[in-house]
Write a protein that holds these residues in place. Structure first.
Motif, PDB file in Angstrom:
ATOM      1  N   ASP A  10      -5.994  13.045   6.895  1.00 28.67           N
ATOM      2  CA  ASP A  10      -4.960  13.800   7.598  1.00 28.67           C
ATOM      3  C   ASP A  10      -3.798  14.138   6.683  1.00 28.67           C
ATOM      4  OD1 ASP A  10      -6.457  13.687   9.914  1.00 28.67           O
ATOM      5  OD2 ASP A  10      -5.309  12.041  10.802  1.00 28.67           O
ATOM      6  N   ILE A  11      -3.376  13.191   5.855  1.00 26.00           N
ATOM      7  CA  ILE A  11      -2.262  13.430   4.943  1.00 26.00           C
ATOM      8  C   ILE A  11      -2.649  14.474   3.904  1.00 26.00           C
ATOM      9  CG2 ILE A  11      -0.830  12.367   3.153  1.00 26.00           C
ATOM     10  CD1 ILE A  11      -0.743   9.847   4.898  1.00 26.00           C
ATOM     11  N   LEU A  52       4.693   9.479   0.648  1.00 19.28           N
ATOM     12  CA  LEU A  52       6.009   8.845   0.536  1.00 19.28           C
ATOM     13  C   LEU A  52       6.826   9.018   1.814  1.00 19.28           C
ATOM     14  CD1 LEU A  52       6.879   9.729  -3.159  1.00 19.28           C
ATOM     15  CD2 LEU A  52       6.200   7.501  -2.230  1.00 19.28           C
ATOM     16  N   THR A  53       6.712  10.170   2.452  1.00 17.39           N
ATOM     17  CA  THR A  53       7.415  10.402   3.715  1.00 17.39           C
ATOM     18  C   THR A  53       6.910   9.445   4.784  1.00 17.39           C
ATOM     19  OG1 THR A  53       7.761  12.725   3.160  1.00 17.39           O
ATOM     20  CG2 THR A  53       7.933  12.129   5.490  1.00 17.39           C
ATOM     21  N   ALA A  54       5.601   9.271   4.860  1.00 14.06           N
ATOM     22  CA  ALA A  54       5.025   8.346   5.846  1.00 14.06           C
ATOM     23  C   ALA A  54       5.453   6.910   5.562  1.00 14.06           C
ATOM     24  CB  ALA A  54       3.502   8.458   5.844  1.00 14.06           C
ATOM     25  N   SER A  55       5.544   6.545   4.301  1.00 15.82           N
ATOM     26  CA  SER A  55       5.937   5.173   3.964  1.00 15.82           C
ATOM     27  C   SER A  55       7.412   4.929   4.270  1.00 15.82           C
ATOM     28  CB  SER A  55       5.619   4.851   2.504  1.00 15.82           C
ATOM     29  OG  SER A  55       6.421   5.611   1.648  1.00 15.82           O
ATOM     30  N   GLU A  56       8.241   5.962   4.171  1.00 17.68           N
ATOM     31  CA  GLU A  56       9.654   5.818   4.540  1.00 17.68           C
ATOM     32  C   GLU A  56       9.786   5.475   6.019  1.00 17.68           C
ATOM     33  OE1 GLU A  56      11.709   9.362   3.405  1.00 17.68           O
ATOM     34  OE2 GLU A  56      11.307   9.042   1.275  1.00 17.68           O
ATOM     35  N   ARG A  87      -1.348  -2.683   5.625  1.00 16.38           N
ATOM     36  CA  ARG A  87      -2.539  -2.515   4.775  1.00 16.38           C
ATOM     37  C   ARG A  87      -2.752  -1.043   4.446  1.00 16.38           C
ATOM     38  NH1 ARG A  87      -4.608  -6.456   8.138  1.00 16.38           N
ATOM     39  NH2 ARG A  87      -5.877  -4.996   9.313  1.00 16.38           N
ATOM     40  N   THR A  88      -2.493  -0.172   5.425  1.00 15.56           N
ATOM     41  CA  THR A  88      -2.612   1.270   5.193  1.00 15.56           C
ATOM     42  C   THR A  88      -1.628   1.699   4.121  1.00 15.56           C
ATOM     43  OG1 THR A  88      -3.328   1.662   7.463  1.00 15.56           O
ATOM     44  CG2 THR A  88      -2.428   3.544   6.263  1.00 15.56           C
ATOM     45  N   ARG A  89      -0.388   1.248   4.222  1.00 13.86           N
ATOM     46  CA  ARG A  89       0.625   1.619   3.228  1.00 13.86           C
ATOM     47  C   ARG A  89       0.279   1.063   1.856  1.00 13.86           C
ATOM     48  NH1 ARG A  89       1.062   5.421   5.775  1.00 13.86           N
ATOM     49  NH2 ARG A  89       2.106   5.344   7.749  1.00 13.86           N
ATOM     50  N   ASP A  90      -0.309  -0.137   1.790  1.00 13.66           N
ATOM     51  CA  ASP A  90      -0.716  -0.697   0.499  1.00 13.66           C
ATOM     52  C   ASP A  90      -1.823   0.145  -0.105  1.00 13.66           C
ATOM     53  OD1 ASP A  90      -0.628  -2.768  -1.575  1.00 13.66           O
ATOM     54  OD2 ASP A  90      -2.625  -3.318  -0.816  1.00 13.66           O
ATOM     55  N   ARG A  91      -2.746   0.571   0.730  1.00 14.09           N
ATOM     56  CA  ARG A  91      -3.836   1.446   0.256  1.00 14.09           C
ATOM     57  C   ARG A  91      -3.261   2.766  -0.261  1.00 14.09           C
ATOM     58  NH1 ARG A  91      -7.649   5.129   1.910  1.00 14.09           N
ATOM     59  NH2 ARG A  91      -9.753   4.645   1.288  1.00 14.09           N
ATOM     60  N   GLN A  92      -2.261   3.291   0.448  1.00 10.46           N
ATOM     61  CA  GLN A  92      -1.650   4.538   0.017  1.00 10.46           C
ATOM     62  C   GLN A  92      -0.826   4.358  -1.251  1.00 10.46           C
ATOM     63  OE1 GLN A  92       0.247   5.869   3.612  1.00 10.46           O
ATOM     64  NE2 GLN A  92      -1.594   6.945   4.291  1.00 10.46           N
ATOM     65  N   ARG A  93      -0.246   3.165  -1.442  1.00 12.34           N
ATOM     66  CA  ARG A  93       0.464   2.882  -2.692  1.00 12.34           C
ATOM     67  C   ARG A  93      -0.513   2.978  -3.865  1.00 12.34           C
ATOM     68  NH1 ARG A  93       0.433  -1.425  -5.659  1.00 12.34           N
ATOM     69  NH2 ARG A  93      -0.566  -2.660  -4.050  1.00 12.34           N
ATOM     70  N   LYS A  94      -1.707   2.444  -3.678  1.00 11.05           N
ATOM     71  CA  LYS A  94      -2.734   2.544  -4.720  1.00 11.05           C
ATOM     72  C   LYS A  94      -3.171   3.996  -4.907  1.00 11.05           C
ATOM     73  CE  LYS A  94      -4.324  -2.110  -3.793  1.00 11.05           C
ATOM     74  NZ  LYS A  94      -5.331  -2.943  -3.132  1.00 11.05           N
ATOM     75  N   LEU A  95      -3.199   4.742  -3.823  1.00 12.15           N
ATOM     76  CA  LEU A  95      -3.562   6.161  -3.891  1.00 12.15           C
ATOM     77  C   LEU A  95      -2.526   6.938  -4.704  1.00 12.15           C
ATOM     78  CD1 LEU A  95      -5.501   8.396  -3.019  1.00 12.15           C
ATOM     79  CD2 LEU A  95      -4.232   8.544  -0.873  1.00 12.15           C
ATOM     80  N   ILE A  96      -1.255   6.589  -4.560  1.00 11.99           N
ATOM     81  CA  ILE A  96      -0.205   7.253  -5.344  1.00 11.99           C
ATOM     82  C   ILE A  96      -0.443   7.042  -6.830  1.00 11.99           C
ATOM     83  CG2 ILE A  96       2.256   7.137  -5.941  1.00 11.99           C
ATOM     84  CD1 ILE A  96       2.833   6.892  -2.944  1.00 11.99           C
ATOM     85  N   ALA A  97      -0.885   5.851  -7.219  1.00 12.30           N
ATOM     86  CA  ALA A  97      -1.195   5.591  -8.625  1.00 12.30           C
ATOM     87  C   ALA A  97      -2.334   6.513  -9.096  1.00 12.30           C
ATOM     88  CB  ALA A  97      -1.565   4.125  -8.839  1.00 12.30           C
TER      89      ALA A  97
END
Length: 152
Positions: A10-11, A52-56, A87-97
């Motif tokens: 979706d993102i 990043l917007t979703a994580s904020e 867990r979703t945000r942690d997965r997305q943090r790895k995705l940002i990398a």
């Protein structure tokens, strides 16, 4: 797990919609032409911005205070929901990398080429998964080797 993958899709779809609809890469174009590279750079930057917007939002919700549900079942449910969200945000943090790595590959002229075989990854695969580093065949071989080593 399916909803986590769904969130990533979706993102990415949201990032694709944010792009200017004037150009979409195709197989008819010169592979990894400046125009294609610019398309993927903008797509990756938009994808990163959406994450990043979703994580904020998650961070703001965490700062609003602890879960104070009076009912133990409601509290447990809320804590489970928060665990999934984190867990979703942690997965997305790895995705940002991975997105940052793809942007680096664009800058270095390596984007769109398989890191294993050196062959073109393919426009359709990159549109579906802009952070791909291998062709479909190389990825399948990698996953088979990974599965075999896990089974040992």
């Amino acid at each position: 797990m399916a909803s986590v993958m769904g969130d990533d899709i979706d993102i990415l779809a949201k990032a694709k919609r944010a792009l200017d609809a004037d150009y979409t890469p195709s197989d008819d174009d010169e592979y990894m032409s400046p125009r294609q590279l610019n398309y993927f750079r903008v797509l990756l930057l938009e994808w990163k911005k959406s994450i990043l917007t979703a994580s904020e939002f998650t961070l703001q919700s965490l700062q609003d205070g602890p879960i104070r549900e009076p009912d133990l079942n409601d509290r447990a449910s809320s804590e489970t929901d928060w665990g999934i969200e984190l867990r979703t945000r942690d997965r997305q943090r790895k995705l940002i990398a991975k997105i940052d790595s793809a942007l680096r590959r664009i800058d270095e002229g390596e984007y769109g080429w398989c890191e294993v075989t050196g062959e073109p990854i393919g426009i359709n695969r990159l549109i579906a998964r802009p952070i791909a580093t291998m062709t479909v065949e190389a990825q399948q071989a990698h996953e088979r080797r990974e599965k075999i080593s896990r089974d040992d």
